[in-house]
Structure formats: C-alpha cells, structure tokens
Design an enzyme around this catalytic site. Structure first.
Site, short mmCIF file in Angstrom:
data_model
loop_
_atom_site.label_atom_id
_atom_site.label_comp_id
_atom_site.label_asym_id
_atom_site.label_seq_id
_atom_site.Cartn_x
_atom_site.Cartn_y
_atom_site.Cartn_z
N GLY A 67 155.82 -5.03 25.77
CA GLY A 67 157.03 -4.91 24.97
C GLY A 67 157.75 -3.61 25.27
O GLY A 67 157.19 -2.69 25.88
N GLY A 115 152.46 -7.31 25.88
CA GLY A 115 153.33 -8.44 25.63
C GLY A 115 153.43 -9.40 26.79
O GLY A 115 153.72 -10.59 26.60
N GLU A 138 146.72 -0.92 24.54
CA GLU A 138 147.39 -0.40 23.34
C GLU A 138 146.75 0.85 22.75
O GLU A 138 147.45 1.71 22.20
CB GLU A 138 147.46 -1.51 22.28
CG GLU A 138 148.44 -2.63 22.60
CD GLU A 138 147.90 -3.65 23.59
OE1 GLU A 138 148.66 -4.54 23.98
OE2 GLU A 138 146.71 -3.56 23.98
N ASP A 146 147.52 -6.83 20.51
CA ASP A 146 148.23 -7.81 19.71
C ASP A 146 148.59 -9.02 20.56
O ASP A 146 147.85 -9.35 21.48
CB ASP A 146 149.46 -7.17 19.04
CG ASP A 146 150.54 -6.74 20.04
OD1 ASP A 146 150.20 -6.48 21.21
OD2 ASP A 146 151.72 -6.64 19.64
#
Length: 344
Positions: A67, A115, A138, A146
């Site tokens: 992301g 992402g 992350e 995630d």
C-alpha cells in the site's frame, strides 16, 4: 473498459487484464486503484465474454510493493480517517478476490509485498517466478501483517509463517509455494508466453504447458530450528531460543527481529496465533482491520514510516522501546472492535 493512469484495465480474447501502473513506486496501491480493481472485477464477474482475469504489474521491478505508506503516514498524523477508509475498501477487495467465481491469475513476479500479497495470494491461480521477492514486512514500520496475510502465515507448515511474520524478511518464489502463498512456478522469461496461452487456450492449459517444478525452498530447509525456536510463548522467548540455537541463520533472524517494533512484534505473534482459530478469510480480515485501526493510533506506525520512507534515517525510536515494556493490555487493545467494524 477503461481504467486510469495508475491501473490499466483491458480485455483481450476473453481475458480481463488488470495492470498496476505505478512502476516508479513499484506499483504501490492507492485507494483509487483499489476502487477501480473492485469495479472491474464486479463488471467482469457478470460479463459472459470474460472467462478469466490476469493481474500483473507494469515495469521490471515487481507486481506491487504494498500500500501507499506515505499516504498512510499523512493520514495517521491527521487522525487516520483516510487510512481507515482505504483499509476498509482494500480488505473488502481481498475478500472478494478470495471468493471470485472466475479464474483469477496473479503474476507474482518481482517484488510482491504487503498489499501486493493481498491482491494476489487469495486468488485461485497464484504464479511466482525466479525473480519473485515476497514479504510481509510490516513489523519493520511498526505495523502488523494485514490484507489476509495472517491467515496464510498461520496456515504455513510448522512455524514457517511465524518466522516470516516476525522477521519481515523477503523470501523467494519457491519459498512462497512452500508456505502457501502461491501455487505455480513459471520462469520470468516465459511469462509472456504463459499469458498468451491463457488467452488462446485457457488457464488450465497454460498452467500445464508452462508451470515448472520449483527449486528447493531455502526457508523450508530451516524448518527444524524454526519450529523449535518459534514455539516460545512470547517474542522474548523466541529471541532467546534463536540466539542460543547456534545456527548462523537463526542468529541473523534474531538480529532482524530485535530491530523491529516491540509492540508490532507482540501484536503480530498474537494475530497469527488468533488467525489459526478463525474459520474464514473474512473473519481474519475483520481481525486485521481492528489491528490496523489500532496501529493508526500508535506511536510506532508513524515513527516506523518516518524512519524508513520519509526521513530515511533507518533509526526508528520505538515506544515502548523494549519487549519487556509491552504489556498484555497493550496487545489486547489492538484486538478491540473497530468503529465502524468491517462487515461483509
């Protein structure tokens, strides 16, 4: 169907193509791109002239580096509303991909992280290559895996997924297959022919004609000490075990983990363990949304992105500064329901 400058949306010979087109940013996902991917997939689901979907990244560096964390940084500093909306829509897209009714072919070529894993690893035809460099990195920015990643990490053989989650270290295509992130290995040089075969002969024939036996997984060769060391109750116990293992690779893993955010590490370990008992991808994504929203309120997410991407001094000042300073209540707070919560 037209996309935008950042997402090329085309149909050729009955195959819908989604091409992430931000090569200078290694195709990092923005909120508009997520919205456009969802819209294209929805249209193609109900279009009998589209029989399969292929997702790829423009340029030579990779499918998607994750992301847009610079946008996350600025949103977090402004209260987090934009980041929450982005994750809400992104996780809905991840779940949609996981139940998409037509063949969804993800070309996980080059860098595929964060992402980028979310828009590829939940598809039903997941292809890696000899250039694949995958990671759920992350913890290095004070965040937690995630996009449904904790589901895959929790389901990896033994404790390979815990190792990948806590180190955040990149792994190769063969490792991705061994850990459950991918299914098929196609050499980078054959990708154009592979895609052409999808268009002319269909997905099944293309896979049969071009997929090869992957090389041995390097991560899997360390499975014995990984399973032993990562069985510790806490991150501190895992670190002690790694440091005492005597294997250079274990020592390297300990050094890497010890550089990560203590609260992010502690929450990550708990998130992966909780994911093992969650039945569906949607359940996992709901948990991850709660964790992500909590991270927005933390010191470490903003500090981690600052150190790695904004100022690039690579010297984050984590708070709490040590694993011993992280309490059970600190960790539990990350799993409290979000307002509004993610629903499907």
């Amino acid at each position: 169907m037209d996309g935008s400058e950042d997402l090329l949306v085309t149909v050729r010979d009955g195959v819908g193509h989604l091409t992430l087109n931000r090569p200078k940013a290694i195709n990092s996902l923005t909120h508009p791109m997520v919205t456009e991917i969802s819209a294209a997939l929805t249209a193609w689901e109900h279009d009998d002239d589209v029989r399969a979907v292929v997702v790829s990244g423009a340029g030579e560096r990779g499918l998607c580096a994750g992301g847009d964390i610079v946008a996350i940084f600025h949103s977090a500093k402004a209260g987090g509303a934009e980041a929450r909306r982005f994750w809400f829509d992104e996780y809905l897209l991840n779940a949609y991909i996981g139940r998409y009714p037509k063949p969804y072919v993800a070309l996980m070529d080059g860098i595929t992280m964060g992402g980028g894993v979310g828009i590829s690893a939940h598809g039903d035809v997941r292809v890696v290559t000899d250039t694949t460099k995958m990671a759920m990195p992350e913890v290095g920015i004070g965040f937690v895996p995630d996009v449904g990643g904790t589901r895959i990490l929790a389901g990896a053989p033994g404790l390979l997924g815990v190792h990948a989650a806590l180190t955040g270290a990149p792994f190769r295509g063969a490792d991705a297959i061994a850990m459950g992130f991918a299914d098929h290995y196609v050499p980078h040089a054959d990708l154009a022919q592979f895609v052409a075969a999808i268009e002319t002969d269909g997905v099944h024939h293309a896979v049969s004609a071009h997929a090869q036996e992957p090389p041995p997984s390097e991560v899997a060769t360390h499975g014995e000490w990984i399973d032993r060391c990562y069985a510790g109750e806490s991150v501190a116990e895992i670190l002690d075990a790694l440091r005492n293992e005597g294997d250079p690779a274990a020592t390297e893993a300990a050094e890497l983990i010890s550089s990560r955010s203590p609260i992010a590490l502690s929450v990550t370990l708990e998130a992966v363990r909780r994911a093992r008992s969650l039945t569906t991808l949607e359940d996992v994504l709901r948990q991850e949304f709660r964790v992500s929203c909590a991270a927005l309120r933390s010191h470490d997410l903003v500090e981690g992105i600052r150190a790695q991407v904004i100022d690039k001094d690579r010297n984050p000042q984590w708070s709490p500064a040590t694993l011993d300073a992280v309490t059970e209540a600190d960790v539990a707070a990350y799993f409290a329901p979000a307002e509004p919560d993610l629903s499907f």
